[in-house]
Scaffold this motif. Sequence first.
Motif, PDB file in Angstrom:
ATOM      1  N   SER A 133     -36.038 -33.442  -6.336  1.00 57.70           N
ATOM      2  CA  SER A 133     -35.898 -34.257  -5.124  1.00 57.70           C
ATOM      3  C   SER A 133     -34.777 -33.781  -4.209  1.00 57.70           C
ATOM      4  N   ILE A 134     -33.812 -33.046  -4.732  1.00 56.40           N
ATOM      5  CA  ILE A 134     -32.788 -32.483  -3.837  1.00 56.40           C
ATOM      6  C   ILE A 134     -33.446 -31.546  -2.836  1.00 56.40           C
ATOM      7  N   ASN A 135     -34.254 -30.632  -3.337  1.00 57.93           N
ATOM      8  CA  ASN A 135     -34.951 -29.674  -2.474  1.00 57.93           C
ATOM      9  C   ASN A 135     -35.842 -30.401  -1.476  1.00 57.93           C
ATOM     10  N   HIS A 136     -36.637 -31.331  -1.955  1.00 54.33           N
ATOM     11  CA  HIS A 136     -37.559 -32.039  -1.062  1.00 54.33           C
ATOM     12  C   HIS A 136     -36.808 -32.870  -0.031  1.00 54.33           C
TER      13      HIS A 136
ATOM     14  N   GLU B 150     -25.207 -38.862  -3.416  1.00 50.02           N
ATOM     15  CA  GLU B 150     -24.063 -38.482  -2.585  1.00 50.02           C
ATOM     16  C   GLU B 150     -24.134 -37.022  -2.173  1.00 50.02           C
ATOM     17  N   GLU B 151     -24.700 -36.183  -3.030  1.00 49.20           N
ATOM     18  CA  GLU B 151     -24.854 -34.771  -2.664  1.00 49.20           C
ATOM     19  C   GLU B 151     -25.880 -34.611  -1.543  1.00 49.20           C
ATOM     20  N   ILE B 152     -26.977 -35.324  -1.644  1.00 49.74           N
ATOM     21  CA  ILE B 152     -27.993 -35.256  -0.582  1.00 49.74           C
ATOM     22  C   ILE B 152     -27.423 -35.754   0.739  1.00 49.74           C
ATOM     23  N   VAL B 153     -26.660 -36.837   0.688  1.00 50.54           N
ATOM     24  CA  VAL B 153     -26.019 -37.361   1.899  1.00 50.54           C
ATOM     25  C   VAL B 153     -25.080 -36.329   2.502  1.00 50.54           C
ATOM     26  N   ARG B 154     -24.276 -35.707   1.653  1.00 54.52           N
ATOM     27  CA  ARG B 154     -23.285 -34.739   2.146  1.00 54.52           C
ATOM     28  C   ARG B 154     -23.972 -33.498   2.720  1.00 54.52           C
ATOM     29  N   TRP B 155     -24.938 -32.969   2.005  1.00 53.80           N
ATOM     30  CA  TRP B 155     -25.594 -31.741   2.464  1.00 53.80           C
ATOM     31  C   TRP B 155     -26.484 -31.972   3.679  1.00 53.80           C
ATOM     32  N   SER B 156     -27.078 -33.149   3.777  1.00 50.90           N
ATOM     33  CA  SER B 156     -27.972 -33.432   4.912  1.00 50.90           C
ATOM     34  C   SER B 156     -27.226 -33.974   6.119  1.00 50.90           C
ATOM     35  N   ASN B 157     -26.010 -34.496   5.897  1.00 48.34           N
ATOM     36  CA  ASN B 157     -25.231 -35.147   6.954  1.00 48.34           C
ATOM     37  C   ASN B 157     -26.000 -36.328   7.555  1.00 48.34           C
TER      38      ASN B 157
END
Length: 208
Positions: A136-139, A168-175
């Motif tokens: 789901s990180i990739n998607h 939190e990683e998805i939030v940070r990487w996606s902004n």
Amino acid sequence: MNIFVTGIGTGVGKTLVSAILTRALEADYWKPVQAGFDDGTDSEFIQQAVKGTSSVIHPETYKFWLPASPHIAARKEGINISIEKICASIPVINRNLIIEGAGGLMVPLNEKAFVADLIKALNAKVILVSRNYLGSINHSLLTAKVCRDLDLPVIGWIFNDQFLDYEEEIVRWSNIPKIATVPYSETTDGAFINSQAAIVREALKALL
């Protein structure tokens, strides 16, 4: 305000999140394209979820029996999905409207247009639904990239399920900000939806 609920794929919880948002914002609900309804439609689920409220569940513009990508389901019935027809049939209301998409942003509606094109045509703001599962990180980040590339106005993420904590990683990487997390539950009855709606309502106050 028109709020379009889309996900990072199929089966990630868009309908449950749409029910929570409909409750949280005392909104109406509309699913323009439904593909597959042997087990009931998403609109029927929402109708039960908001039973006893003033929310109106508006009829689908297109409803196909085949549970497949909308352009394939439509083709099987000799129909071409028209974005113009969908836009012309959008409910005219004096309250928020939750619009649920089919699958993700790059799901084809016809031979040329995708769900992302419909969002732009409807001039809607977007809430992204991500479910915690392996991959789901990739998607999620691919979905965020499409939003950036197409300049879609994204309000934020709503996460659900409990595989691992990627949020939190998805939030940070996606902004893109996090609105809320919907916990895993064996039941998604009215009490559960109401409890989650109260949480989401508070979180949205800072973002809308």
